[in-house]
Write a protein that holds these residues in place. Structure first.
Motif, PDB file in Angstrom:
ATOM      1  N   TRP A  65       0.820  -1.221   0.000  1.00 14.78           N
ATOM      2  CA  TRP A  65       0.000   0.000   0.000  1.00 14.78           C
ATOM      3  C   TRP A  65       0.850   1.266   0.000  1.00 14.78           C
ATOM      4  O   TRP A  65       0.380   2.334  -0.377  1.00 14.78           O
ATOM      5  CB  TRP A  65      -0.908  -0.002   1.230  1.00 14.78           C
ATOM      6  CG  TRP A  65      -0.156  -0.220   2.505  1.00 14.78           C
ATOM      7  CD1 TRP A  65       0.189  -1.418   3.065  1.00 14.78           C
ATOM      8  CD2 TRP A  65       0.368   0.788   3.370  1.00 14.78           C
ATOM      9  NE1 TRP A  65       0.899  -1.229   4.236  1.00 14.78           N
ATOM     10  CE2 TRP A  65       1.019   0.124   4.444  1.00 14.78           C
ATOM     11  CE3 TRP A  65       0.350   2.185   3.343  1.00 14.78           C
ATOM     12  CZ2 TRP A  65       1.654   0.809   5.480  1.00 14.78           C
ATOM     13  CZ3 TRP A  65       0.978   2.870   4.378  1.00 14.78           C
ATOM     14  CH2 TRP A  65       1.616   2.184   5.430  1.00 14.78           C
ATOM     15  N   ALA A  66       2.117   1.156   0.399  1.00 18.52           N
ATOM     16  CA  ALA A  66       3.025   2.313   0.411  1.00 18.52           C
ATOM     17  C   ALA A  66       3.693   2.436  -0.957  1.00 18.52           C
ATOM     18  O   ALA A  66       4.906   2.337  -1.103  1.00 18.52           O
ATOM     19  CB  ALA A  66       4.064   2.152   1.518  1.00 18.52           C
ATOM     20  N   SER A 100       1.412   6.909  -2.749  1.00 19.07           N
ATOM     21  CA  SER A 100       1.229   7.127  -1.316  1.00 19.07           C
ATOM     22  C   SER A 100       2.352   7.993  -0.736  1.00 19.07           C
ATOM     23  O   SER A 100       3.500   7.922  -1.172  1.00 19.07           O
ATOM     24  CB  SER A 100       1.212   5.780  -0.582  1.00 19.07           C
ATOM     25  OG  SER A 100       1.334   5.949   0.804  1.00 19.07           O
TER      26      SER A 100
END
Length: 375
Positions: free
Chosen positions: A188-189, A193
């Motif tokens: 997700w990073a 992001s």
């Protein structure tokens, strides 16, 4: 009895002459006790810890799967990684069977992520009942990859080694920052992001990176090892304590500790729940920077009246009580470095092995059991 009294009388009369001898005898006795305790730990305590951990935290299902309970009805990829590592290392000691590992392996396979309709080898970072969360955590996947390598070699099982290769390829695909040449904290990073430039300090695993390179032949793992160790060393040099934060931000200017509540909580920039693993994973490395980081930390800890549950980077204690998840990695690092200047830490931190494992704190129990398996 009369001869003993006479000897004692002569020693008192000539105490200045006998003092050096008494000091040497005392030191010799202390060293002998330490070696006995260390040997005793290896012979008995570690096996008991493994049995306790398995009884309290490994949940076996009727379908042949098993998962590590991190909270009621909850498992994490980090916990599954610890469990698979512990099972593989217990197998090396003759305390676990291949089926113990295989059960944990099946659960990992059943809870892999799908990203953009693409099946990946990354594990979902969290599972609650039947709900599977749709992101990953890099630390858990790294532990799983290392466990697969250990298990593949131990039980001569090619499928474990092949799965490790597939998982490592996906870690580089989804959890890698090509600009910094470091691992991110999860899929997700990503580039979209703000956490793309965030580093979890406990993801610096030099001996694992060496194993990954040896298995895959991909020199990218050696680059990751070199760069991430450099960042960690820079963090270590920023404070006399040598302590590093749970999280740090990487930029063109260098690397800085995260601030409170920038990532996960108020201790993001402290030596706390994540950074406490750093001594554990650096102590086995032959890299000179890894040795320097660990040695500097241990010198700080050796000067404390009590090693407490976390610190600010300036050395100020966060709490007034001890924590097994802090003390266990310190104890292991002392064992690995074998420097007399840290013998006081050996004495003070061995308490982590003197009591039954907690059955209410998954993290403490996992780290202490992992330390026991690694010794």
């Amino acid at each position: 009895m009369g001869k003993n009294k006479e000897v004692y009388r002569l020693m008192l009369k000539n105490k200045n002459r006998f003092t050096p001898i008494l000091i040497l005898l005392t030191i010799g006795l202390f060293i002998a006790i330490m070696f006995y305790v260390r040997g005793s730990n290896n012979r008995t305590l570690h096996r008991n810890l493994y049995r306790q951990w398995k009884e309290d935290y490994v949940v076996e299902e009727s379908d042949g799967k098993a998962w590590v309970k991190t909270a009621p009805r909850t498992s994490l990829s980090e916990g599954q990684g610890y469990g698979m590592l512990i099972a593989a290392m217990a197998g090396e000691k003759g305390w676990a069977k291949k089926e113990d590992f295989q059960r944990l392996y099946r659960f990992y396979l059943a809870n892999r992520l799908t990203i953009d309709d693409q099946q990946t080898e990354l594990m979902s970072w969290k599972q609650v009942d039947k709900k599977v969360y749709s992101t990953s955590a890099t630390d858990g996947d790294l532990y799983i990859a290392e466990s697969l390598i250990k298990a593949g070699k131990l039980w001569n099982e090619p499928k474990y080694l092949q799965q490790a290769k597939l998982l490592l390829a996906d870690i580089l695909r989804y959890d890698y920052n090509s600009a910094t040449q470091t691992l991110t904290v999860g899929d997700w990073a990503n580039k979209k992001s703000k956490y793309y430039y965030l580093m979890r300090t406990s993801d610096v695993l030099p001996t694992y990176f060496d194993d990954f390179h040896q298995l895959t032949g991909n020199s990218q793992w050696l680059t990751i090892k070199k760069v991430m160790l450099k960042k960690l060393y820079q963090l270590s040099k920023q404070h006399p304590s040598g302590l590093v934060p749970d999280f740090a931000w990487i930029s063109k200017k260098g690397v800085r500790p995260a601030k409170a509540n920038e990532v996960a909580g108020k201790n993001d920039g402290d030596y706390s729940g994540n950074a406490c693993r750093v001594p554990l994973f650096l102590a086995t490395s032959k890299d000179a920077r890894a040795k320097k980081i660990v040695t500097k930390m241990l010198r700080f800890f050796s000067k404390q009246k009590q090693v407490t549950a976390g610190y600010q980077l300036n050395g100020k204690a966060l709490n007034n009580y001890a924590s097994p998840s802090i003390s266990g990695p310190i104890f292991f690092a002392v064992q690995q470095l074998k420097k007399p200047e840290f013998d006081n830490l050996f004495v003070s931190q061995q308490y982590v092995f003197t009591n039954r494992l907690t059955d209410t704190n998954y993290y403490d129990a996992a780290l202490i059991t992992l330390v026991a398996m690694m010794e």
